[in-house]
Design a protein around this motif. Structure first.
Motif, PDB file in Angstrom:
ATOM      1  N   GLY A  76      17.472  11.049  25.869  1.00 17.20           N
ATOM      2  CA  GLY A  76      16.174  11.082  25.208  1.00 17.20           C
ATOM      3  C   GLY A  76      15.275  12.212  25.656  1.00 17.20           C
ATOM      4  O   GLY A  76      14.056  12.105  25.524  1.00 17.20           O
ATOM      5  N   THR A  77      15.859  13.287  26.174  1.00 17.06           N
ATOM      6  CA  THR A  77      15.049  14.425  26.596  1.00 17.06           C
ATOM      7  C   THR A  77      15.510  15.681  25.855  1.00 17.06           C
ATOM      8  O   THR A  77      16.656  15.770  25.414  1.00 17.06           O
ATOM      9  CB  THR A  77      15.168  14.672  28.111  1.00 17.06           C
ATOM     10  N   TYR A  78      14.605  16.650  25.756  1.00 18.22           N
ATOM     11  CA  TYR A  78      14.975  17.929  25.149  1.00 18.22           C
ATOM     12  C   TYR A  78      16.152  18.555  25.887  1.00 18.22           C
ATOM     13  O   TYR A  78      17.057  19.112  25.270  1.00 18.22           O
ATOM     14  CB  TYR A  78      13.790  18.904  25.174  1.00 18.22           C
ATOM     15  N   LYS A  79      16.111  18.465  27.202  1.00 14.65           N
ATOM     16  CA  LYS A  79      17.175  19.047  28.023  1.00 14.65           C
ATOM     17  C   LYS A  79      18.525  18.416  27.688  1.00 14.65           C
ATOM     18  O   LYS A  79      19.526  19.114  27.513  1.00 14.65           O
ATOM     19  CB  LYS A  79      16.847  18.860  29.502  1.00 14.65           C
ATOM     20  N   ALA A  80      18.558  17.111  27.593  1.00 11.64           N
ATOM     21  CA  ALA A  80      19.809  16.413  27.260  1.00 11.64           C
ATOM     22  C   ALA A  80      20.276  16.769  25.853  1.00 11.64           C
ATOM     23  O   ALA A  80      21.461  17.050  25.633  1.00 11.64           O
ATOM     24  CB  ALA A  80      19.626  14.907  27.395  1.00 11.64           C
TER      25      ALA A  80
END
Length: 156
Positions: free
Chosen positions: A80-84
């Motif tokens: 649920g993150t931009y990085k992921a």
């Protein structure tokens, strides 16, 4: 809390959720791209494209939740993150502000990529007899095939 026991092995659930995580990342990335284009489209077709992109990003927003909840249902954490998402997605980020025609082309390619990702989910889910994931991926595939067709028709 009791252990999950839905007829799919832990290994099978892991394989399915890994494929679903890519589908989630592709869907979220396409959502962001579509919403960005909705905000920034210009030109003589502004109203038509602005409204079409809004319909598409609203549909994508709902899909993100369905995909993430399927991952959770299979007892895995949903990214649920931009990085992921950046690590998982197959859709390239857009630099700057493309023309309306380029936006249409980029969204066509993005929707076609999600179709290809759905096919991978279908393969894994089929191997595990996971009808719920098969249904989700099949439905998503149909939505993205239709969206790509409609977008392609705009630049003919």
């Amino acid at each position: 809390m009791t252990q999950i026991n839905i007829g799919i092995s832990k290994k099978g659930r892991k394989a399915i959720t890994e494929a679903l995580k890519v589908l989630l990342a592709d869907t979220y990335t396409l959502y962001l791209q579509t919403h960005n284009f909705h905000w920034n489209v210009t030109g003589p077709r502004f109203r038509e494209l602005h409204l079409m992109f809004e319909e598409q990003y609203n549909e994508l927003w709902l899909a993100v939740d369905d995909i993430a909840e399927r991952i959770r249902t299979l007892d895995e954490p949903a990214p649920g993150t931009y990085k992921a998402f950046a690590k998982l997605t197959n859709i390239k980020d857009t630099e700057g502000y493309p023309s309306a025609e380029e936006m249409i082309d980029l969204l066509t390619v993005g929707n076609e990529q999600v179709v290809k990702t759905c096919r991978k989910v279908l393969k894994v889910a089929s191997e595990e007899d996971d009808e719920s994931t098969l249904s989700l991926a099949s439905d998503r595939m149909g939505v993205h095939e239709k969206a790509a067709w409609m977008l392609r028709a705009l630049n003919k």
